[in-house]
Design an enzyme around this catalytic site. Structure first.
Site, PDB file in Angstrom:
ATOM      1  N   HIS A  77       0.844  -1.207   0.000  1.00 56.91           N
ATOM      2  CA  HIS A  77       0.000   0.000   0.000  1.00 56.91           C
ATOM      3  C   HIS A  77       0.869   1.243   0.000  1.00 56.91           C
ATOM      4  O   HIS A  77       2.088   1.164   0.119  1.00 56.91           O
ATOM      5  CB  HIS A  77      -0.997  -0.017   1.157  1.00 56.91           C
ATOM      6  CG  HIS A  77      -0.396   0.147   2.515  1.00 56.91           C
ATOM      7  ND1 HIS A  77       0.395  -0.807   3.100  1.00 56.91           N
ATOM      8  CD2 HIS A  77      -0.476   1.169   3.426  1.00 56.91           C
ATOM      9  CE1 HIS A  77       0.764  -0.407   4.304  1.00 56.91           C
ATOM     10  NE2 HIS A  77       0.265   0.806   4.532  1.00 56.91           N
ATOM     11  N   HIS A 133       1.520   3.972   1.859  1.00 53.80           N
ATOM     12  CA  HIS A 133       2.084   4.773   2.941  1.00 53.80           C
ATOM     13  C   HIS A 133       3.619   4.841   2.867  1.00 53.80           C
ATOM     14  O   HIS A 133       4.279   3.869   2.493  1.00 53.80           O
ATOM     15  CB  HIS A 133       1.639   4.227   4.298  1.00 53.80           C
ATOM     16  CG  HIS A 133       0.186   4.507   4.576  1.00 53.80           C
ATOM     17  ND1 HIS A 133      -0.565   3.774   5.461  1.00 53.80           N
ATOM     18  CD2 HIS A 133      -0.641   5.461   4.068  1.00 53.80           C
ATOM     19  CE1 HIS A 133      -1.804   4.262   5.485  1.00 53.80           C
ATOM     20  NE2 HIS A 133      -1.877   5.276   4.653  1.00 53.80           N
ATOM     21  N   ASP A 170       6.041   4.777   4.936  1.00 52.12           N
ATOM     22  CA  ASP A 170       6.902   3.824   5.649  1.00 52.12           C
ATOM     23  C   ASP A 170       6.891   2.441   4.998  1.00 52.12           C
ATOM     24  O   ASP A 170       7.522   1.510   5.503  1.00 52.12           O
ATOM     25  CB  ASP A 170       6.523   3.738   7.139  1.00 52.12           C
ATOM     26  CG  ASP A 170       5.105   3.248   7.377  1.00 52.12           C
ATOM     27  OD1 ASP A 170       4.205   3.601   6.576  1.00 52.12           O
ATOM     28  OD2 ASP A 170       4.881   2.512   8.353  1.00 52.12           O
ATOM     29  N   HIS A 171       6.196   2.320   3.854  1.00 53.68           N
ATOM     30  CA  HIS A 171       6.200   1.066   3.091  1.00 53.68           C
ATOM     31  C   HIS A 171       6.833   1.221   1.709  1.00 53.68           C
ATOM     32  O   HIS A 171       7.213   0.236   1.103  1.00 53.68           O
ATOM     33  CB  HIS A 171       4.768   0.520   2.956  1.00 53.68           C
ATOM     34  CG  HIS A 171       4.184   0.135   4.281  1.00 53.68           C
ATOM     35  ND1 HIS A 171       3.995  -1.167   4.662  1.00 53.68           N
ATOM     36  CD2 HIS A 171       3.790   0.901   5.335  1.00 53.68           C
ATOM     37  CE1 HIS A 171       3.502  -1.196   5.898  1.00 53.68           C
ATOM     38  NE2 HIS A 171       3.367   0.043   6.316  1.00 53.68           N
ATOM     39  N   HIS A 202      -7.425  -0.468   5.574  1.00 56.33           N
ATOM     40  CA  HIS A 202      -6.374   0.451   6.034  1.00 56.33           C
ATOM     41  C   HIS A 202      -6.177   1.541   4.974  1.00 56.33           C
ATOM     42  O   HIS A 202      -6.189   2.733   5.271  1.00 56.33           O
ATOM     43  CB  HIS A 202      -5.103  -0.352   6.273  1.00 56.33           C
ATOM     44  CG  HIS A 202      -3.937   0.462   6.729  1.00 56.33           C
ATOM     45  ND1 HIS A 202      -3.870   1.046   7.964  1.00 56.33           N
ATOM     46  CD2 HIS A 202      -2.763   0.778   6.109  1.00 56.33           C
ATOM     47  CE1 HIS A 202      -2.711   1.700   8.088  1.00 56.33           C
ATOM     48  NE2 HIS A 202      -2.026   1.539   6.970  1.00 56.33           N
ATOM     49  N   ASP A 262      -0.258  -3.576   6.432  1.00 54.69           N
ATOM     50  CA  ASP A 262      -0.872  -3.005   7.642  1.00 54.69           C
ATOM     51  C   ASP A 262      -2.334  -3.417   7.769  1.00 54.69           C
ATOM     52  O   ASP A 262      -3.162  -2.653   8.282  1.00 54.69           O
ATOM     53  CB  ASP A 262      -0.788  -1.474   7.614  1.00 54.69           C
ATOM     54  CG  ASP A 262       0.619  -0.960   7.886  1.00 54.69           C
ATOM     55  OD1 ASP A 262       1.496  -1.777   8.222  1.00 54.69           O
ATOM     56  OD2 ASP A 262       0.834   0.256   7.748  1.00 54.69           O
ATOM     57  N   HIS A 310       4.472  -4.359  11.223  1.00 53.78           N
ATOM     58  CA  HIS A 310       4.834  -3.618  12.450  1.00 53.78           C
ATOM     59  C   HIS A 310       4.886  -4.551  13.655  1.00 53.78           C
ATOM     60  O   HIS A 310       4.167  -5.544  13.723  1.00 53.78           O
ATOM     61  CB  HIS A 310       3.803  -2.518  12.752  1.00 53.78           C
ATOM     62  CG  HIS A 310       3.853  -1.361  11.813  1.00 53.78           C
ATOM     63  ND1 HIS A 310       4.699  -0.287  11.993  1.00 53.78           N
ATOM     64  CD2 HIS A 310       3.154  -1.099  10.685  1.00 53.78           C
ATOM     65  CE1 HIS A 310       4.517   0.589  11.008  1.00 53.78           C
ATOM     66  NE2 HIS A 310       3.589   0.118  10.194  1.00 53.78           N
TER      67      HIS A 310
HETATM   68 ZN    ZN Z   1       0.016   1.905   6.429  1.00 50.74          ZN
END
Ligand code: ZN
Length: 282
Positions: A72, A74, A76-77, A130, A155, A193
C-alpha cells in the site's frame, strides 16, 4: 565505499530456482519490519520503507535484488523504493488502485506473481480497509512442507490486532480479514509492524479469561524481552487470540455491550466497528 552493481535481469533468472527460500527480518524506523525473501543468491523485498537497511542486508548476505513488492501507498512502506532503484533495475509490483506512481507491475485480486529470480509464486488478495487499494500476497503451498505457506499482509492484520481504518469502512476491513482466516492455520503471517504486546493488552481487556491469550502474552513477552520479534505469527494463532478475527465470540460481544459500545442483537459489522473504535482510544 563501493557502489553495488546494477543487475542484469536475465542473469538473475538463470539462478538456481530450486533453492530453498527464507525470509529475513529487517527492522526499520521505530517498529516497522521489512521482509527480504531470498534463496541465497537472489532476493525480493516487501514494503521497503527505507532503502538503507535493505542495501545493508543485501551486501551482508551477498544477495542481488530481483524484485520489489508493495502492499500500500504509505511512506513507511514505499519510501525506500527510489533509493533501491538507483542501484537495482528491478520490477516494482504493487496495488493497481492505491496511487503508487512507482509501481511498474500493477496487481489486483486473483492475480499471481511469479517473483523474478526466485522460485516463488504469490497470489494477490485485495484487502481494502487500512487504505482502499491495499493488497496482500499469499504463498499457498499446502502439503509441500510445513511453514511454507506465507502471508505478507502489510498493515491489514497485525499480531493480535488490525490496521487502522484510514480509508476504508469497517465492513471492508472485516471482509479483508476474512480472506486471511480462510488460509491454512500454519500460514506464517508477516505483517509490517511490531505492535503485538500493545495489541495483546487490548485483546485481554475485551476477552478476559482466555487461556490462549494468556499463553500468547507469556510467549510474546519472552520474545520481546530477549530482543526478538513476535512476527511472524500464524493464521491459527491469530484466529485463536486476535479480537478482530473473533468479534463474533460471545465473550467479546459481552465486553462490548458491558462497555456501552454495542447494543444487544447488533450485527457482526457493528461489533467489528465498535471493537476498532474502542482500540483507537484504548
Ligand atoms: Zn500503512
Amino acid at each position: 565505499m563501493t557502489t553495488p552493481p546494477r543487475t542484469n535481469r536475465s542473469a538473475n533468472l538463470s539462478a538456481n530456482l530450486s533453492a530453498n527460500l527464507s525470509v529475513l527480518t529487517l527492522p526499520a524506523f521505530k517498529d516497522n519490519y521489512l521482509w527480504l525473501i531470498h534463496d541465497g543468491s537472489n532476493a525480493a523485498i516487501v514494503d521497503p520503507g527505507d532503502a538503507a537497511p535493505v542495501k545493508a542486508a543485501l551486501a551482508a548476505h551477498k544477495l542481488r535484488l530481483t524484485a520489489i513488492l508493495l502492499t500500500h501507498h504509505h511512506a513507511d512502506h514505499i519510501g525506500g523504493v527510489p533509493g533501491l532503484l538507483q542501484d537495482w533495475d528491478v520490477p516494482v509490483f504493487g496495488p493497481r488502485n492505491d496511487g503508487i506512481a512507482l509501481v511498474t507491475h500493477p496487481l489486483g485480486e486473483g492475480e499471481r506473481v511469479d517473483v523474478p529470480g526466485l522460485d516463488l509464486a504469490l497470489d494477490v488478495l485485495d484487502v481494502p480497509g487500512h487504505t482502499l487499494g491495499h493488497i496482500a500476497y499469499a504463498r499457498r503451498n499446502s502439503g509441500r512442507d510445513p511453514g511454507a505457506d506465507w502471508l505478507f499482509c502489510g498493515d491489514t492484520l497485525f499480531g493480535a490486532g488490525c490496521g487502522r481504518l484510514f480509508e476504508g469502512t469497517p465492513r471492508q476491513m472485516m471482509e479483508s480479514l476474512e480472506k486471511f482466516t480462510a488460509l491454512p492455520d500454519d500460514t506464517l503471517v508477516y505483517c509490517a509492524h511490531e505492535y503485538t504486546l500493545s495489541n495483546l493488552r487490548f485483546a485481554q481487556a475485551v476477552e478476559p479469561g482466555s487461556a490462549a491469550l494468556d499463553a500468547r502474552v507469556r510467549a510474546d513477552s519472552a520474545q520481546r524481552e530477549a530482543g526478538q520479534p513476535t512476527i511472524p505469527s500464524t493464521v491459527g494463532l491469530e484466529r485463536a487470540t486476535n479480537p478482530f478475527l473473533r468479534h463474533g465470540e460471545a465473550r467479546i460481544v459481552q465486553s462490548l455491550v458491558e462497555a456501552g459500545r454495542l447494543m444487544p442483537g447488533a450485527t457482526q459489522v457493528d461489533a467489528f466497528a465498535a471493537l476498532r473504535e474502542w482500540k483507537n482510544t484504548f
